[in-house]
Design an enzyme around this catalytic site. Sequence first.
Site, mmCIF file in Angstrom:
data_model
loop_
_atom_site.group_PDB
_atom_site.id
_atom_site.type_symbol
_atom_site.label_atom_id
_atom_site.label_comp_id
_atom_site.label_asym_id
_atom_site.label_seq_id
_atom_site.Cartn_x
_atom_site.Cartn_y
_atom_site.Cartn_z
ATOM 1 N N ASP A 165 -76.237 -37.984 57.078
ATOM 2 C CA ASP A 165 -76.310 -36.482 57.445
ATOM 3 C C ASP A 165 -75.201 -35.815 57.050
ATOM 4 O OD1 ASP A 165 -78.434 -35.764 58.848
ATOM 5 O OD2 ASP A 165 -77.884 -36.865 60.623
ATOM 6 N N LYS A 202 -89.516 -39.278 58.221
ATOM 7 C CA LYS A 202 -88.245 -39.921 57.544
ATOM 8 C C LYS A 202 -88.734 -41.355 57.168
ATOM 9 C CE LYS A 202 -84.974 -36.782 59.575
ATOM 10 N NZ LYS A 202 -84.332 -36.374 60.656
ATOM 11 N N GLN A 205 -80.725 -38.786 65.225
ATOM 12 C CA GLN A 205 -81.534 -37.668 65.356
ATOM 13 C C GLN A 205 -80.823 -36.655 66.605
ATOM 14 O OE1 GLN A 205 -83.993 -36.647 63.178
ATOM 15 N NE2 GLN A 205 -84.219 -34.555 64.353
#
Length: 295
Positions: free
Chosen positions: A122, A55, A99
């Site tokens: 997200d 990422k 995460q």
Amino acid sequence: MSEAKIIDGKAFAAGVREKVGRQVAALTKAHGIKPGLAVVLVGEDPASQVYVRSKGKATVEAGMESFEFRMPDTASHDEVLAKVEELNADDRVNAILVQLPLPDQVDEAAIINAIDPAKDVDGFHVINTGLLSTGQDAMVPCTPLGCQMMLRAELGDKLSGSNAVVLGRSNIVGKPMAQLLLQDNCTVTIAHSRTRDLPDVVRGADVLVAAVGRPEMVKGDWIKPGATVIDVGINRIERDGKMKLVGDVDFAEAVKVAGAITPVPGGVGPMTIACLLVNTLTAACRQHGVDVPEG
Ligand code: GUN
């Protein structure tokens, strides 16, 4: 019977990433804005470390600012919360990704809902799930967004009116995927491990999105001939003494029946990261009140 078309997610994602790169360059040139993405990784999970590294790399390649924060797996809930609050207040950070999974002592839902919804790339915050399910401008979770892009590219107008089966009911993929398919006028069934007569339900799908996390669970004879199959699964298994990545669909069988199918690896995975960049750009533009530049 002829084999299914293989949907090349890697090539698709490369195109999306190049476009985001051009858009970021235009945004920086016109407004002096450089979007910033902060990723928080708690603990040492090897798979998560790999994701976080890719990422960060993709973010920099697209011309954006990447901030990475690693915390030990002993970090307390309050320490993770304090990090999120610090990033919420940091103007260089337009996008925050914590995460998952988080260690047991950290309340995952509370952390997700502490993220500023405008920075929640997200799309997991309850505000964003609510906006998505009511058809308003939301941050859309990256994996389902990538699946939607590939389905639209593959099927175009034929998506409307299709029977879509989403296999899996997670907050990360299954539920938001169902919302996106509904928005594209599909008739949507969310099936899962407890669904009665599961193979029969899946056989009704013109569009199948498999996201259950069970290696090669969907067999060839579960698939409607000509169906479009999107395989979200990334399962590590041992075969012939070697470790191998397989999806939730038995690819060797399904490719003989489906009309089009995503491979694992090289299907959905690369699109997830590409969509994270799309969301970071969108978040930065919204926060500054400017349109997303043409790519
Ligand atoms: N872990 C597995 N998938 C995801 C994802 O899409 N976002 C975050 N934050 N964590 C994950």
